[in-house]
Design an enzyme around this catalytic site. Structure first.
Site, PDB file in Angstrom:
ATOM      1  N   ASP A 141       0.866  -1.180   0.000  1.00 48.14           N
ATOM      2  CA  ASP A 141       0.000   0.000   0.000  1.00 48.14           C
ATOM      3  C   ASP A 141       0.900   1.228   0.000  1.00 48.14           C
ATOM      4  O   ASP A 141       1.665   1.447   0.938  1.00 48.14           O
ATOM      5  CB  ASP A 141      -0.879  -0.045   1.269  1.00 48.14           C
ATOM      6  CG  ASP A 141      -1.569   1.287   1.548  1.00 48.14           C
ATOM      7  OD1 ASP A 141      -1.897   2.003   0.583  1.00 48.14           O
ATOM      8  OD2 ASP A 141      -1.774   1.604   2.741  1.00 48.14           O
ATOM      9  N   ILE A 142       0.811   1.997  -1.077  1.00 44.68           N
ATOM     10  CA  ILE A 142       1.705   3.148  -1.225  1.00 44.68           C
ATOM     11  C   ILE A 142       0.989   4.406  -0.745  1.00 44.68           C
ATOM     12  O   ILE A 142       0.068   4.908  -1.405  1.00 44.68           O
ATOM     13  CB  ILE A 142       2.132   3.309  -2.707  1.00 44.68           C
ATOM     14  CG1 ILE A 142       2.543   1.967  -3.325  1.00 44.68           C
ATOM     15  CG2 ILE A 142       3.234   4.352  -2.829  1.00 44.68           C
ATOM     16  CD1 ILE A 142       3.637   1.219  -2.617  1.00 44.68           C
ATOM     17  N   GLY A 147      -9.692   7.981  -3.490  1.00 41.83           N
ATOM     18  CA  GLY A 147      -8.435   7.280  -3.205  1.00 41.83           C
ATOM     19  C   GLY A 147      -8.705   5.800  -2.988  1.00 41.83           C
ATOM     20  O   GLY A 147      -9.591   5.437  -2.217  1.00 41.83           O
ATOM     21  N   LEU A 148      -7.916   4.961  -3.671  1.00 46.96           N
ATOM     22  CA  LEU A 148      -8.174   3.519  -3.563  1.00 46.96           C
ATOM     23  C   LEU A 148      -7.980   3.010  -2.140  1.00 46.96           C
ATOM     24  O   LEU A 148      -8.615   2.039  -1.741  1.00 46.96           O
ATOM     25  CB  LEU A 148      -7.274   2.741  -4.533  1.00 46.96           C
ATOM     26  CG  LEU A 148      -7.561   2.899  -6.021  1.00 46.96           C
ATOM     27  CD1 LEU A 148      -6.722   1.907  -6.819  1.00 46.96           C
ATOM     28  CD2 LEU A 148      -9.034   2.694  -6.334  1.00 46.96           C
ATOM     29  N   ASP A 149      -7.124   3.688  -1.352  1.00 49.82           N
ATOM     30  CA  ASP A 149      -6.951   3.238   0.040  1.00 49.82           C
ATOM     31  C   ASP A 149      -8.287   3.276   0.785  1.00 49.82           C
ATOM     32  O   ASP A 149      -8.608   2.386   1.573  1.00 49.82           O
ATOM     33  CB  ASP A 149      -5.870   4.050   0.775  1.00 49.82           C
ATOM     34  CG  ASP A 149      -6.029   5.561   0.686  1.00 49.82           C
ATOM     35  OD1 ASP A 149      -6.907   6.055  -0.069  1.00 49.82           O
ATOM     36  OD2 ASP A 149      -5.261   6.271   1.383  1.00 49.82           O
ATOM     37  N   ARG A 168       4.693   6.998   3.745  1.00 48.82           N
ATOM     38  CA  ARG A 168       5.383   5.720   3.872  1.00 48.82           C
ATOM     39  C   ARG A 168       4.744   4.714   2.922  1.00 48.82           C
ATOM     40  O   ARG A 168       3.623   4.915   2.457  1.00 48.82           O
ATOM     41  CB  ARG A 168       5.245   5.182   5.300  1.00 48.82           C
ATOM     42  CG  ARG A 168       5.645   6.164   6.373  1.00 48.82           C
ATOM     43  CD  ARG A 168       7.118   6.226   6.587  1.00 48.82           C
ATOM     44  NE  ARG A 168       7.651   4.989   7.149  1.00 48.82           N
ATOM     45  CZ  ARG A 168       8.962   4.799   7.347  1.00 48.82           C
ATOM     46  NH1 ARG A 168       9.839   5.727   7.004  1.00 48.82           N
ATOM     47  NH2 ARG A 168       9.391   3.661   7.861  1.00 48.82           N
ATOM     48  N   ILE A 169       5.460   3.624   2.656  1.00 49.15           N
ATOM     49  CA  ILE A 169       4.824   2.526   1.953  1.00 49.15           C
ATOM     50  C   ILE A 169       4.720   1.355   2.917  1.00 49.15           C
ATOM     51  O   ILE A 169       5.587   1.176   3.769  1.00 49.15           O
ATOM     52  CB  ILE A 169       5.553   2.148   0.646  1.00 49.15           C
ATOM     53  CG1 ILE A 169       6.865   1.438   0.913  1.00 49.15           C
ATOM     54  CG2 ILE A 169       5.802   3.390  -0.201  1.00 49.15           C
ATOM     55  CD1 ILE A 169       7.543   0.979  -0.373  1.00 49.15           C
TER      56      ILE A 169
HETATM   57  N1  ATP Z   1       8.528   4.780  10.565  1.00 44.30           N
HETATM   58  C1  ATP Z   1       7.912   5.969  10.485  1.00 44.30           C
HETATM   59  N2  ATP Z   1       8.623   7.066  10.191  1.00 44.30           N
HETATM   60  C2  ATP Z   1       8.018   8.255  10.132  1.00 44.30           C
HETATM   61  N3  ATP Z   1       6.726   8.452  10.343  1.00 44.30           N
HETATM   62  C3  ATP Z   1       5.982   7.413  10.639  1.00 44.30           C
HETATM   63  C4  ATP Z   1       6.522   6.110  10.694  1.00 44.30           C
HETATM   64  N4  ATP Z   1       5.524   5.271  10.972  1.00 44.30           N
HETATM   65  C5  ATP Z   1       4.419   5.991  11.072  1.00 44.30           C
HETATM   66  N5  ATP Z   1       4.675   7.302  10.898  1.00 44.30           N
HETATM   67  C6  ATP Z   1       3.675   8.370  11.071  1.00 44.30           C
HETATM   68  O1  ATP Z   1       2.475   7.864  10.597  1.00 44.30           O
HETATM   69  C7  ATP Z   1       2.004   8.616   9.497  1.00 44.30           C
HETATM   70  C8  ATP Z   1       1.901   7.710   8.347  1.00 44.30           C
HETATM   71  O2  ATP Z   1       0.740   6.993   8.487  1.00 44.30           O
HETATM   72  P1  ATP Z   1       0.429   5.842   7.475  1.00 44.30           P
HETATM   73  O3  ATP Z   1       1.640   4.991   7.381  1.00 44.30           O
HETATM   74  O4  ATP Z   1      -0.850   5.238   7.845  1.00 44.30           O
HETATM   75  O5  ATP Z   1       0.138   6.571   6.161  1.00 44.30           O
HETATM   76  P2  ATP Z   1       1.089   7.387   5.189  1.00 44.30           P
HETATM   77  O6  ATP Z   1       2.182   6.511   4.697  1.00 44.30           O
HETATM   78  O7  ATP Z   1       1.447   8.659   5.802  1.00 44.30           O
HETATM   79  O8  ATP Z   1       0.243   7.706   4.002  1.00 44.30           O
HETATM   80  P3  ATP Z   1      -1.236   7.474   3.719  1.00 44.30           P
HETATM   81  O9  ATP Z   1      -1.993   8.102   4.802  1.00 44.30           O
HETATM   82  O10 ATP Z   1      -1.401   8.173   2.454  1.00 44.30           O
HETATM   83  O11 ATP Z   1      -1.411   6.003   3.643  1.00 44.30           O
HETATM   84  C9  ATP Z   1       2.969   9.699   9.180  1.00 44.30           C
HETATM   85  O12 ATP Z   1       2.251  10.901   9.032  1.00 44.30           O
HETATM   86  C10 ATP Z   1       3.888   9.682  10.378  1.00 44.30           C
HETATM   87  O13 ATP Z   1       3.476  10.677  11.300  1.00 44.30           O
HETATM   88  C1  PAU Z   2      -7.191  11.289   1.040  1.00 39.87           C
HETATM   89  C2  PAU Z   2      -5.973  10.439   0.773  1.00 39.87           C
HETATM   90  C3  PAU Z   2      -4.736  11.307   0.623  1.00 39.87           C
HETATM   91  C4  PAU Z   2      -5.793   9.527   2.000  1.00 39.87           C
HETATM   92  O1  PAU Z   2      -4.716   8.685   1.828  1.00 39.87           O
HETATM   93  C5  PAU Z   2      -6.174   9.537  -0.482  1.00 39.87           C
HETATM   94  O2  PAU Z   2      -7.274   8.703  -0.300  1.00 39.87           O
HETATM   95  C6  PAU Z   2      -6.345  10.343  -1.735  1.00 39.87           C
HETATM   96  O3  PAU Z   2      -5.400  10.816  -2.285  1.00 39.87           O
HETATM   97  N1  PAU Z   2      -7.625  10.485  -2.185  1.00 39.87           N
HETATM   98  C7  PAU Z   2      -7.991  11.164  -3.401  1.00 39.87           C
HETATM   99  C8  PAU Z   2      -9.202  12.032  -3.238  1.00 39.87           C
HETATM  100  C9  PAU Z   2     -10.420  11.329  -2.680  1.00 39.87           C
HETATM  101  O4  PAU Z   2     -10.326  10.275  -2.079  1.00 39.87           O
HETATM  102  O5  PAU Z   2     -11.538  11.882  -2.838  1.00 39.87           O
HETATM  103  K     K Z   3      -3.975   5.538   4.160  1.00 42.52           K
END
Ligand code: ATP
Ligand code: PAU
Ligand code: K
Length: 273
Positions: free
Chosen positions: A29-30, A122-124, A34-35
């Site tokens: 999940d990208i 967003g697909l997530d 983070r991934i």
């Molecule tokens: N190893 C890490 N290093 C830095 N930040 C981290 C780490 N693990 C979690 N975080 C924190 O968690 C958040 C990331 O949450 P999560 O991994 O769910 O999503 P993301 O990769 O930010 O992206 P998305 O929300 O788009 O999935 C970051 O905003 C950060 O504050």
């Molecule tokens: C809202 C985020 C950034 C959450 O990861 C993602 O789902 C995204 O980029 N969405 C696109 C816009 C939407 O979901 O309506």
């Molecule tokens: K997410």
């Protein structure tokens, strides 16, 4: 670069000899920060790891760590909301001689959407909806995913994605206060922010409590409003890197599911290939 070919490891079901499943060994999940990689075993994500984007060394190290628990040549399923990072990972996996399936449109998911523009969601958020519906069928679900952004989404009791709200995540709020003021420092939100003194006794505490309780308060309010729309009591599911922090301040009863998005990716690959 668009890649057309996908390969699957096909497992013959020896009991009936008629069923074939497309199984992923690793799902990814990208996100926007983070991934996340999930290791799958017997139809479940059993372990997950958060990795930096575009860091081949870290990826190689992690793949090596998992080597003993995985087949020599893995089958990956990769999806996410950061297309450039997603494609970098896909290319890297292929360069390692492993097979990849990409999920990049809602049409690949078995989810109905009641929103203006299904293509833009967003697909997530949709993977979360799918995994929630699978675990809590016939029950409305409110899904809170706290990452870079915080999303609060409603899935109705028929499993239809009804849309939701997008809030800035804890890290983004902190960055914004620092970037757009002269006097506010960049602060981290610590572990257990719910224990910080209120009122805050210094600038850092004032920012930390402000950001944290804004997120908790906003999420709680949206959950309450959404719950009034449903005929049955909704289950509130919490996920994402900051999910536990947020959950600690929420007074409502919740279910924490750290692998929710990864589970949704795994299910999509398994059932709808
Ligand atoms: N190893 C890490 N290093 C830095 N930040 C981290 C780490 N693990 C979690 N975080 C924190 O968690 C958040 C990331 O949450 P999560 O991994 O769910 O999503 P993301 O990769 O930010 O992206 P998305 O929300 O788009 O999935 C970051 O905003 C950060 O504050
Ligand atoms: C809202 C985020 C950034 C959450 O990861 C993602 O789902 C995204 O980029 N969405 C696109 C816009 C939407 O979901 O309506
Ligand atoms: K997410």
């Amino acid at each position: 670069m668009q890649r057309q070919e996908t390969y699957f490891i096909i497992r013959e079901d020896t009991t009936t000899n008629s069923m074939k499943e497309f199984l992923s060994n690793i799902v990814a999940d990208i996100g926007n920060t983070r991934i996340k990689w999930g290791r799958c075993e017997q139809g479940k994500v059993v372990e997950a790891i958060s990795l930096p984007p575009e860091d081949f060394e870290a990826w190689y190290e992690q793949r090596t760590k998992w080597q003993s628990k995985l087949p020599h040549r893995c089958s990956w399923t990769i999806a996410g909301v950061q297309p450039a990072w997603r494609d970098t990972l896909i290319q890297w996996v292929e360069s390692q001689g492993e097979s990849v399936r990409k999920i990049d449109t809602f049409k690949q998911l078995n989810v109905t959407l009641a929103v203006d523009n299904p293509n833009r969601v967003g697909l997530d958020r949709l993977f979360n909806a799918l995994a929630a519906r699978e675990e809590f069928p016939n029950r409305p679900a409110i899904i809170v995913d706290a990452g870079t952004a915080i999303t609060v989404d409603l899935v109705d009791d028929k499993g239809v994605f009804q849309g939701g709200s997008i809030l800035p995540g804890l890290g983004l709020m902190s960055k914004a206060l620092n970037a757009y003021t002269a006097l506010l420092p960049l602060v981290e939100i610590p572990d257990h922010p719910e224990e910080l003194p209120l009122p805050g006794k210094n600038t850092a505490q004032a920012i930390q409590t402000g950001i944290y309780w804004q997120a908790v308060g906003g999420v709680a309010y949206i959950c309450d409003r959404m719950n009034r729309l449903t005929n049955k009591e909704a289950v509130v599911i919490i996920t994402g890197g900051n999910g536990l922090k947020l959950n600690a301040g929420l007074k409502i009863s919740t279910q924490v599911r750290p692998f929710l998005t990864l589970e949704g990716i795994r299910m999509t690959a398994e059932k709808h290939s």
